[in-house]
Motif scaffolding. Structure first.
Motif, mmCIF file in Angstrom:
data_model
loop_
_atom_site.group_PDB
_atom_site.id
_atom_site.type_symbol
_atom_site.label_atom_id
_atom_site.label_comp_id
_atom_site.label_asym_id
_atom_site.label_seq_id
_atom_site.Cartn_x
_atom_site.Cartn_y
_atom_site.Cartn_z
ATOM 1 N N ASP A 251 0.875 -1.362 -0.037
ATOM 2 C CA ASP A 251 0.092 -0.118 0.134
ATOM 3 C C ASP A 251 0.614 1.182 0.038
ATOM 4 O O ASP A 251 0.693 2.200 -0.668
ATOM 5 N N ALA A 252 1.883 1.081 0.920
ATOM 6 C CA ALA A 252 2.795 2.422 0.747
ATOM 7 C C ALA A 252 3.538 2.559 -0.413
ATOM 8 O O ALA A 252 3.634 3.937 -1.045
ATOM 9 N N MET A 253 3.733 1.429 -1.387
ATOM 10 C CA MET A 253 4.388 1.747 -2.401
ATOM 11 C C MET A 253 3.326 2.106 -3.615
ATOM 12 O O MET A 253 3.810 2.866 -4.248
ATOM 13 N N ILE A 254 2.234 1.836 -3.333
ATOM 14 C CA ILE A 254 1.086 2.254 -4.429
ATOM 15 C C ILE A 254 1.047 3.970 -4.170
ATOM 16 O O ILE A 254 1.147 4.541 -4.962
ATOM 17 N N ALA A 255 1.072 4.392 -2.763
ATOM 18 C CA ALA A 255 0.731 5.591 -2.579
ATOM 19 C C ALA A 255 1.925 6.431 -2.911
ATOM 20 O O ALA A 255 1.764 7.506 -3.826
ATOM 21 N N ALA A 256 3.319 5.973 -2.811
ATOM 22 C CA ALA A 256 4.496 6.608 -3.310
ATOM 23 C C ALA A 256 4.366 6.871 -4.850
ATOM 24 O O ALA A 256 4.851 7.972 -5.478
ATOM 25 N N GLY A 257 3.906 5.622 -5.575
ATOM 26 C CA GLY A 257 4.016 5.686 -7.198
ATOM 27 C C GLY A 257 2.740 6.872 -7.434
ATOM 28 O O GLY A 257 3.342 7.437 -8.560
ATOM 29 N N LYS A 258 1.626 6.922 -6.804
ATOM 30 C CA LYS A 258 0.633 7.781 -7.076
ATOM 31 C C LYS A 258 1.340 9.365 -7.145
ATOM 32 O O LYS A 258 1.043 10.131 -7.939
ATOM 33 N N GLU A 259 2.145 9.468 -5.981
ATOM 34 C CA GLU A 259 2.528 10.575 -5.564
ATOM 35 C C GLU A 259 3.601 11.226 -6.611
ATOM 36 O O GLU A 259 3.482 12.150 -7.346
ATOM 37 N N ARG A 260 4.420 10.168 -7.032
ATOM 38 C CA ARG A 260 5.616 10.491 -8.090
ATOM 39 C C ARG A 260 4.748 10.744 -9.584
ATOM 40 O O ARG A 260 5.313 11.735 -10.471
ATOM 41 N N GLU A 261 3.534 9.955 -9.718
ATOM 42 C CA GLU A 261 3.094 10.212 -11.012
ATOM 43 C C GLU A 261 2.552 11.712 -11.046
ATOM 44 O O GLU A 261 2.598 12.318 -12.038
ATOM 45 N N LYS A 262 1.967 12.116 -10.000
ATOM 46 C CA LYS A 262 1.398 13.349 -9.936
ATOM 47 C C LYS A 262 2.409 14.446 -10.050
ATOM 48 O O LYS A 262 2.302 15.537 -10.670
ATOM 49 N N GLN A 263 3.664 14.325 -9.410
ATOM 50 C CA GLN A 263 4.870 15.189 -9.640
ATOM 51 C C GLN A 263 5.046 15.457 -11.102
ATOM 52 O O GLN A 263 5.088 16.433 -11.539
ATOM 53 N N LEU A 264 5.186 14.240 -11.551
ATOM 54 C CA LEU A 264 5.566 14.344 -12.962
ATOM 55 C C LEU A 264 4.567 15.012 -13.962
ATOM 56 O O LEU A 264 5.033 15.792 -14.880
ATOM 57 N N GLN A 265 3.488 14.562 -13.544
ATOM 58 C CA GLN A 265 2.432 15.289 -14.214
ATOM 59 C C GLN A 265 2.369 16.914 -14.065
ATOM 60 O O GLN A 265 2.233 17.945 -15.075
#
Lengths: 527, 162
Positions: A251-265
């Motif tokens: 779950d932590a990984m999923i959250a981090a991944g989403k966060e990074r995706e948002k940053q990139l966007q």
């Protein structure tokens, strides 16, 4: 040296005929359908065959003519084909013009595309439902003019990430077979691990191995995962393990991944073409965004897999799978018990003097059989909770049989005692004689899955350490040495069929048999 | 032996013309309904022209391929003798015969090339063929007729009315 096989087409010039009709040299029959009906229906098979033979004969006679005609048709067909080509080239001017038109539109499209891209990313929340909207935003009215929806899909895929598109298809349609198979595998791992425990480390290892050897199209392999992880600069090891069923920290990984995706966007949105000092190129950002999105999609898939597997395990347990398994084992024991009965009966039916009494043996087997059958039917009637079944299973065979018998047919008071005896201390003891499974079994509301692999790893390390062991054996052989085999007397009756011998003697009876004896001196003097 | 579509009033020309106008699923249906019986007819006829063991092997290799335009009778494409020799190797010798003194290039067990005589293995030369071609001559009219009937019936069933 095999030469080509003999091939005999029954129609001589079917190809030429076809060409002739196509190019208009041969006038096709006006009423071919009627002619066919004439042939097949009105004339009948015999007449039709005769007609075919006539055609065969005619072909034979007109061999040269038909060949010449066929050749002429072939040549003519070629020339008319050339003509066709020429007329096509005449029209090439118009074609060129239309080509120019297409490239103009494409240039227009790409210009507008660049403009639209920034705006689109700012409104893109990363949701799949936005995809059609993106296509609409980016291409506006252009999609139609570029020609068809296909390029639109291609560009949309580039803009929003292939991984997302695939995911969208997955969610829109049914889950793929591969996914279902994976979920089933993982569910088995959960069931094997028993209850709330997460899949064992061996299962995860096996899953990773399988990923590594996945080669088929459409099947996720470690290579795909590596690509996603490297492209998005994320941890490959974590992704692979998560995808293989390790739910620790998922779950932590999923959250981090989403966060990074948002940053990139955000980065892509803020991208300004006119002022790009110190900033990365848009292409690099979008590439990374793509990879991050597919990375997240894989993680999402892993989460979904784990959830489905846990749900399947829960269903299995709630459906009474565990009880059924234990029951099946008990019933299986019954079959083995039959074999034991026959052996026991032999002992019981042998008297002290060592005489075997057949009647007694049969009687014993019969009686015990009834007992076993009773036990079997009792088992099927019995309703216990999982825990009670497990406890029952752990008892020795004989005790188990009598417990089951008294549970089904014994006095009520005894039943209650047995049930509470079977129930582990601390849990709510069922005092009623028959605790039904529905009442007795309380499934946990939620299944949380944790994998703490440190312990098992330690165990594995401890187990695999090399060891050496010396075993000393002392034997007392004095008794064995003293033992002598007892002497035995065995009366032997020897039956010899002497008839051939006596016949031979009879034959020789009364005859004179001459025996020639020849002496030879060998070395020494004749004696 | 074969049937030309260009001779006047050839029944196969009628069939070809009708076939041109049929939808492809009907054409496929006609083909698949023709293939089995045509292959049976072809093998049956081949077997009636068998006189030697080798000719038997050739007859067993008989096959039929059906397209929308034509039917092809085949022999020697597959199969092998009990020695493992492909039927294709002995096909032409068996079909057309071979002079007894015809040389056959051979390599000895030790690797030395030499020429041996064909002997009586294939029988005398016969240009018109011994098994495949006479069988084809006898059966083509029957298969063609069967093809036309199958086409007619299939079309009638598929499109109810022609």
């Amino acid at each position: 040296m095999a030469r080509k096989p003999i091939e005999i087409p029954i129609g001589v010039d079917a190809g030429s005929f076809e060409k002739g009709v196509t190019s208009g040299i041969i006038e096709p029959l006006e009423d071919a359908k009627d002619a066919l009906r004439d042939l097949a229906e009105d004339k009948g098979p015999k007449k039709l065959e005769d007609q075919m033979r006539d055609a065969q004969k005619q072909t034979e006679q007109l061999k040269d003519e038909t060949r010449a005609t066929a050749d002429a048709i072939d040549r003519n067909f070629k020339s008319s084909y050339r003509q066709m080509k020429a007329s096509a080239e005449d029209a090439s001017d118009g074609a060129n013009r239309s080509l120019h038109k297409v490239s103009d539109t494409a240039a227009e499209a790409s210009g507008e595309l660049k403009q639209n891209l920034g705006e689109t990313f700012s409104s893109f929340r990363g949701d799949l439902e936005d995809l059609p909207q993106i296509a609409q935003d980016v291409f506006g009215g252009l999609a139609g003019s570029v020609g068809g929806i296909l390029p639109a899909i291609g560009l949309a895929a580039g803009a929003a990430g292939i991984g997302l598109l695939i995911n969208a298809f997955n969610e829109a349609g049914e889950e793929s077979d591969e996914f279902k198979a994976k979920a089933a595998e993982l569910a088995q791992a959960y069931i094997d691990a028993g209850g709330d425990a997460a899949p064992a480390i061996e299962d995860i290892a096996a899953a990773i191995k399988e990923l590594a050897s996945a080669t088929e199209d459409g099947e996720t392999s470690l290579k795909d995962l590596r690509k996603a992880a490297d492209g998005s600069k994320s941890d490959f090891k974590e992704l692979a393990q998560a995808y293989a069923g390790n739910v620790e920290g998922l779950d932590a990984m999923i959250a981090a991944g989403k966060e990074r995706e948002k940053q990139l966007q955000d980065e892509a949105t803020a991208y300004d073409e006119s002022n790009r000092q110190g900033e990365r190129h848009l292409g690099i950002i979008t590439d990374e965004l793509d990879a991050q999105q597919s990375y997240n999609a894989y993680l999402g898939e892993a989460r979904q897999l784990a959830d489905e597997a846990a749900a399947a395990e829960r269903n299995w347990r709630e459906a009474g799978g565990e009880e059924l398994a234990i029951k099946a084992q008990l019933v299986g024991d019954v079959a083995a018990a039959y074999d034991g009965v026959r052996d026991a009966a032999i002992t019981a039916a042998t008297t002290e003097e060592g005489v075997f009494d057949v009647n007694r043996w049969a009687e014993y087997v019969e009686n015990t059989k009834v007992q076993i059958e009773q036990y079997q039917s009792n088992l099927s009637q019995l309703k216990l909770s999982t825990e009670q079944w497990t406890n029952l299973m752990e008892m020795p065979d004989d005790a188990r049989m009598s417990i089951v018998n008294s549970l089904v047919s014994g006095p009520e008071e005894a039943k209650g005692k047995i049930i509470s005896a079977l129930t582990d201390a601390g849990s709510a003891a069922g005092s009623s004689a028959q605790v039904s499974f529905e009442e007795g079994f309380t499934p946990k509301a939620d299944v949380t899955v944790n994998t703490d692999t440190s312990e098992s790893e330690a165990k594995v390390t401890a187990l695999t350490q090399p060891r050496e062991m010396t075993v000393k054996v002392k034997l007392d052989t004095s008794e064995l040495d003293r033992w002598r085999p007892p002497t035995r007397e065995v009366p032997v009756v020897l039956v010899v069929d002497s008839s051939p011998l006596s016949r031979a003697i009879d034959r020789q009876d009364g005859r004179t048999v001459t025996v020639n004896v020849e002496g030879r001196r060998v070395g020494a003097a004749w004696q | 032996m074969r049937i030309s579509l260009l001779v006047n009033g050839s029944p196969l020309a009628v069939l070809a013309t009708v076939m041109r106008g049929l939808p492809s699923d009907v054409k496929r249906e006609i083909g698949s309904r023709t293939r089995g019986p045509a292959a049976d007819m072809w093998r049956d006829e081949l077997n009636q022209h068998v006189e030697t063991r080798l000719q038997g092997a050739v007859a067993r290799s008989g096959a039929v391929s059906v397209t929308a335009r034509n039917i092809t009778l085949k022999a020697g494409a597959a199969g092998a003798l009990s020695s493992g020799t492909p039927v294709g190797d002995i096909l032409y010798g068996t079909e057309f015969g071979m002079r007894a003194d015809a040389p056959i290039e051979t390599v000895s067990r030790k690797g030395k090339p030499y020429k041996r005589r064909a002997g009586a293995a294939f029988g005398p030369r016969r240009r018109s063929g011994k098994t495949v071609f006479p069988a084809a001559g006898a059966v083509i009219a029957r298969i063609a007729s069967f093809w036309v009937q199958t086409a007619y019936r299939t079309t009638a069933e598929k499109i109810e009315r022609l």
